[in-house]
Write a protein that holds these residues in place. Sequence first.
Motif, PDB file in Angstrom:
ATOM      1  N   MET A   1       0.822  -1.204   0.000  1.00 40.96           N
ATOM      2  CA  MET A   1       0.000   0.000   0.000  1.00 40.96           C
ATOM      3  C   MET A   1       0.861   1.262   0.000  1.00 40.96           C
ATOM      4  O   MET A   1       0.630   2.203  -0.763  1.00 40.96           O
ATOM      5  CB  MET A   1      -0.933   0.001   1.229  1.00 40.96           C
ATOM      6  CG  MET A   1      -2.011  -1.059   1.195  1.00 40.96           C
ATOM      7  SD  MET A   1      -3.237  -0.780  -0.098  1.00 40.96           S
ATOM      8  CE  MET A   1      -4.451  -2.026   0.318  1.00 40.96           C
ATOM      9  N   ILE A   2       1.871   1.295   0.892  1.00 41.41           N
ATOM     10  CA  ILE A   2       2.738   2.469   0.957  1.00 41.41           C
ATOM     11  C   ILE A   2       3.555   2.597  -0.323  1.00 41.41           C
ATOM     12  O   ILE A   2       3.786   3.707  -0.826  1.00 41.41           O
ATOM     13  CB  ILE A   2       3.650   2.391   2.202  1.00 41.41           C
ATOM     14  CG1 ILE A   2       2.798   2.443   3.465  1.00 41.41           C
ATOM     15  CG2 ILE A   2       4.663   3.527   2.197  1.00 41.41           C
ATOM     16  CD1 ILE A   2       3.595   2.365   4.756  1.00 41.41           C
ATOM     17  N   ALA A   3       4.013   1.457  -0.881  1.00 40.52           N
ATOM     18  CA  ALA A   3       4.777   1.483  -2.131  1.00 40.52           C
ATOM     19  C   ALA A   3       3.945   2.060  -3.268  1.00 40.52           C
ATOM     20  O   ALA A   3       4.453   2.804  -4.116  1.00 40.52           O
ATOM     21  CB  ALA A   3       5.262   0.078  -2.482  1.00 40.52           C
ATOM     22  N   LEU A   4       2.654   1.731  -3.282  1.00 40.07           N
ATOM     23  CA  LEU A   4       1.768   2.265  -4.327  1.00 40.07           C
ATOM     24  C   LEU A   4       1.631   3.781  -4.205  1.00 40.07           C
ATOM     25  O   LEU A   4       1.722   4.507  -5.204  1.00 40.07           O
ATOM     26  CB  LEU A   4       0.404   1.598  -4.230  1.00 40.07           C
ATOM     27  CG  LEU A   4      -0.639   2.034  -5.265  1.00 40.07           C
ATOM     28  CD1 LEU A   4      -0.158   1.735  -6.678  1.00 40.07           C
ATOM     29  CD2 LEU A   4      -1.977   1.364  -4.991  1.00 40.07           C
ATOM     30  N   SER A   5       1.441   4.269  -2.981  1.00 42.52           N
ATOM     31  CA  SER A   5       1.296   5.711  -2.796  1.00 42.52           C
ATOM     32  C   SER A   5       2.605   6.434  -3.097  1.00 42.52           C
ATOM     33  O   SER A   5       2.602   7.522  -3.676  1.00 42.52           O
ATOM     34  CB  SER A   5       0.837   6.021  -1.366  1.00 42.52           C
ATOM     35  OG  SER A   5       1.807   5.615  -0.424  1.00 42.52           O
TER      36      SER A   5
ATOM     37  N   ASN B   1       3.649  -2.998 -11.532  1.00 48.38           N
ATOM     38  CA  ASN B   1       4.410  -2.160 -12.459  1.00 48.38           C
ATOM     39  C   ASN B   1       4.391  -2.729 -13.875  1.00 48.38           C
ATOM     40  O   ASN B   1       4.302  -1.979 -14.854  1.00 48.38           O
ATOM     41  CB  ASN B   1       5.858  -2.014 -11.975  1.00 48.38           C
ATOM     42  CG  ASN B   1       5.968  -1.138 -10.737  1.00 48.38           C
ATOM     43  OD1 ASN B   1       5.146  -0.254 -10.519  1.00 48.38           O
ATOM     44  ND2 ASN B   1       6.970  -1.389  -9.927  1.00 48.38           N
ATOM     45  N   TYR B   2       4.474  -4.044 -13.979  1.00 49.49           N
ATOM     46  CA  TYR B   2       4.479  -4.676 -15.305  1.00 49.49           C
ATOM     47  C   TYR B   2       3.151  -4.458 -16.022  1.00 49.49           C
ATOM     48  O   TYR B   2       3.115  -3.994 -17.166  1.00 49.49           O
ATOM     49  CB  TYR B   2       4.770  -6.172 -15.169  1.00 49.49           C
ATOM     50  CG  TYR B   2       4.648  -6.925 -16.478  1.00 49.49           C
ATOM     51  CD1 TYR B   2       5.649  -6.843 -17.442  1.00 49.49           C
ATOM     52  CD2 TYR B   2       3.508  -7.692 -16.736  1.00 49.49           C
ATOM     53  CE1 TYR B   2       5.522  -7.531 -18.641  1.00 49.49           C
ATOM     54  CE2 TYR B   2       3.382  -8.381 -17.939  1.00 49.49           C
ATOM     55  CZ  TYR B   2       4.390  -8.295 -18.884  1.00 49.49           C
ATOM     56  OH  TYR B   2       4.265  -8.960 -20.084  1.00 49.49           O
ATOM     57  N   PHE B   3       2.044  -4.782 -15.334  1.00 49.79           N
ATOM     58  CA  PHE B   3       0.735  -4.623 -15.967  1.00 49.79           C
ATOM     59  C   PHE B   3       0.371  -3.147 -16.145  1.00 49.79           C
ATOM     60  O   PHE B   3      -0.337  -2.786 -17.077  1.00 49.79           O
ATOM     61  CB  PHE B   3      -0.342  -5.349 -15.155  1.00 49.79           C
ATOM     62  CG  PHE B   3      -0.251  -6.849 -15.246  1.00 49.79           C
ATOM     63  CD1 PHE B   3      -0.545  -7.486 -16.444  1.00 49.79           C
ATOM     64  CD2 PHE B   3       0.138  -7.613 -14.159  1.00 49.79           C
ATOM     65  CE1 PHE B   3      -0.463  -8.873 -16.543  1.00 49.79           C
ATOM     66  CE2 PHE B   3       0.220  -8.986 -14.244  1.00 49.79           C
ATOM     67  CZ  PHE B   3      -0.079  -9.631 -15.445  1.00 49.79           C
ATOM     68  N   GLY B   4       0.855  -2.304 -15.231  1.00 49.90           N
ATOM     69  CA  GLY B   4       0.590  -0.873 -15.368  1.00 49.90           C
ATOM     70  C   GLY B   4       1.281  -0.287 -16.580  1.00 49.90           C
ATOM     71  O   GLY B   4       0.718   0.549 -17.296  1.00 49.90           O
ATOM     72  N   ALA B   5       2.531  -0.739 -16.839  1.00 49.40           N
ATOM     73  CA  ALA B   5       3.274  -0.226 -17.993  1.00 49.40           C
ATOM     74  C   ALA B   5       2.724  -0.794 -19.293  1.00 49.40           C
ATOM     75  O   ALA B   5       2.564  -0.080 -20.288  1.00 49.40           O
ATOM     76  CB  ALA B   5       4.757  -0.561 -17.846  1.00 49.40           C
ATOM     77  N   SER B   6       2.419  -2.096 -19.317  1.00 47.60           N
ATOM     78  CA  SER B   6       1.931  -2.710 -20.549  1.00 47.60           C
ATOM     79  C   SER B   6       0.507  -2.286 -20.881  1.00 47.60           C
ATOM     80  O   SER B   6       0.127  -2.217 -22.045  1.00 47.60           O
ATOM     81  CB  SER B   6       2.004  -4.240 -20.435  1.00 47.60           C
ATOM     82  OG  SER B   6       1.191  -4.692 -19.360  1.00 47.60           O
ATOM     83  N   GLY B   7      -0.278  -1.972 -19.857  1.00 48.17           N
ATOM     84  CA  GLY B   7      -1.657  -1.576 -20.099  1.00 48.17           C
ATOM     85  C   GLY B   7      -1.855  -0.087 -20.277  1.00 48.17           C
ATOM     86  O   GLY B   7      -2.982   0.372 -20.458  1.00 48.17           O
ATOM     87  N   GLY B   8      -0.766   0.694 -20.191  1.00 48.93           N
ATOM     88  CA  GLY B   8      -0.867   2.134 -20.379  1.00 48.93           C
ATOM     89  C   GLY B   8      -1.550   2.844 -19.228  1.00 48.93           C
ATOM     90  O   GLY B   8      -2.053   3.961 -19.379  1.00 48.93           O
TER      91      GLY B   8
ATOM     92  N   LYS C   1       7.020   4.442 -12.351  1.00 50.95           N
ATOM     93  CA  LYS C   1       6.469   3.194 -11.843  1.00 50.95           C
ATOM     94  C   LYS C   1       5.243   3.492 -11.007  1.00 50.95           C
ATOM     95  O   LYS C   1       5.162   4.520 -10.326  1.00 50.95           O
ATOM     96  CB  LYS C   1       7.517   2.451 -11.010  1.00 50.95           C
ATOM     97  CG  LYS C   1       8.738   2.004 -11.812  1.00 50.95           C
ATOM     98  CD  LYS C   1       9.719   1.262 -10.921  1.00 50.95           C
ATOM     99  CE  LYS C   1      10.931   0.782 -11.719  1.00 50.95           C
ATOM    100  NZ  LYS C   1      11.896   0.048 -10.861  1.00 50.95           N
ATOM    101  N   LEU C   2       4.290   2.565 -11.057  1.00 45.81           N
ATOM    102  CA  LEU C   2       3.082   2.728 -10.257  1.00 45.81           C
ATOM    103  C   LEU C   2       3.375   2.545  -8.772  1.00 45.81           C
ATOM    104  O   LEU C   2       2.754   3.178  -7.933  1.00 45.81           O
ATOM    105  CB  LEU C   2       2.024   1.713 -10.692  1.00 45.81           C
ATOM    106  CG  LEU C   2       1.139   2.111 -11.883  1.00 45.81           C
ATOM    107  CD1 LEU C   2       0.229   0.968 -12.253  1.00 45.81           C
ATOM    108  CD2 LEU C   2       0.333   3.351 -11.561  1.00 45.81           C
ATOM    109  N   ALA C   3       4.301   1.666  -8.449  1.00 42.65           N
ATOM    110  CA  ALA C   3       4.656   1.401  -7.053  1.00 42.65           C
ATOM    111  C   ALA C   3       6.166   1.242  -6.958  1.00 42.65           C
ATOM    112  O   ALA C   3       6.804   0.732  -7.875  1.00 42.65           O
ATOM    113  CB  ALA C   3       3.946   0.144  -6.550  1.00 42.65           C
TER     114      ALA C   3
END
Length: 486
Positions: free
Chosen positions: A38-42, A415-422, A443-445
Amino acid sequence: MKIIDSFRIVWRNLWRMKLRTALTSVGVMIGTAAIVAMIALSLGLKESAVKSLENFGNLTEMDVEPMYYIYEEDRMIPEDERKKLNMEAVRELKQIPGIAAVMPMKRLYEQAKLKVGRREGYVELIGVDVNESAEYRKNDVEKGAYLSGSPQEIVVAYDVPREMRDVEKEKRDARRRNADSNRSGGGGAFMPPDMGGGEQTAAFNLVDKAATIVLTREYRIDDEPKYEKKEVRVRVVGQLRQSENRRYSSAVYAPLSVVKELNDWVNRSRGDEGSGGNTRRTREEAKKDKFEFDQMTVKVESREMVESVVKALKEKGYEVWSPARELETINKFFFVIQMVLGGIAAISLLVATIGIVNTMIMSILERTKEIGIMKVIGATVLNIRWLFLMESGFIGLIGGLAGLGMAWGAVELVNYFGASGGLLDGLNMGYGRGGGEEAEPSKLAVIPAWLALFAIGFSFIIGLLAGIFPAIRASRLSALQAIRSE
């Protein structure tokens, strides 16, 4: 009891109850993984927002201007109370903690023309303090070098070579098109060269080339306008990198003394010169001639000190124009997000703490006779408490390490799905995508080193705290009753 012996006993007891230790550690693992993820995401979203802000300018550089209006008091600041951008202001700004350099700027009051060979173009001539800006501006140079302080040196912005035109060639092309149009009976419409399709002139290298800055001033003799030209021969020593800030796209930088001298020439009244120089300036005119800068840019030592510097500047009566003004809002927003997400995840860690307490109490009931024998052969109350605290602490540590690994895997997947999914492009916080083409992808997290160490240490401390009550209970057992128990 030696410390090494106590660690051996702890490890033997944990290994003897492998399944129970593993199941208890799972609770800590899930709680730690949830908090870290959670903290990594924020943190990742915050870093992405800050990088997006950098798309509009360097966050450690801020333009400083006098404050004209106080919003808290809802009043305009009188002109006599307003800060002046002079040398006194430079000295005042340098005393603010966190400011590494103060870089004043002075613009030329007239539009200047830059000539290099047959090419020429209108530019904005800006004077800078070379001593203050050289250390920080040298990294912005794409070709050549930065100013060394010589009055014959200039540095051009990235777009200046692309905006300069070969005027003679354009005139020849215009005459040729006009002649062709006349021969064809005037059927073709004539289009001026500077409006023909809007194509930008191809860039050419200006660095290490001799150039001429041409200025024109107007004066009047017997109410008739007259014009005088001044040419300053210079050498282009460097070209800056491309910047997203279009405000200075056609800027040419020169030493401050050069621009001050040229401004004096432009503003000089030719009528006063013709009168023999007998005009006597009044005291008010002398005050108006006091040299002031048009703008000041301050360089902050680090991004972490930007908020404190902005606050200090406002307290001293200056207004700040920079994307860094949004940093305070971003930091407050994501701090609240971190607290909310971390609090939600901490509930699972609280449940895991109760599980550790339950496990340790069950361990006391199963090892009552063992505790009695240890007391009989000389183990002190402190030894007994130490053993149970270490057991519970190690259960928390095992769960923390496993949870950190689980969180790291989850972060990599996000991060992988966030980058590949735009998804990153959709979560740009409204500031655009920052950092440029060569910047590290957002990166998202993200799990920084301090978060990983905090997770491990926190899980170990949680285990110790959970073992306090069982340790006290174990140390208070009577040795004789413990030996007699079945």
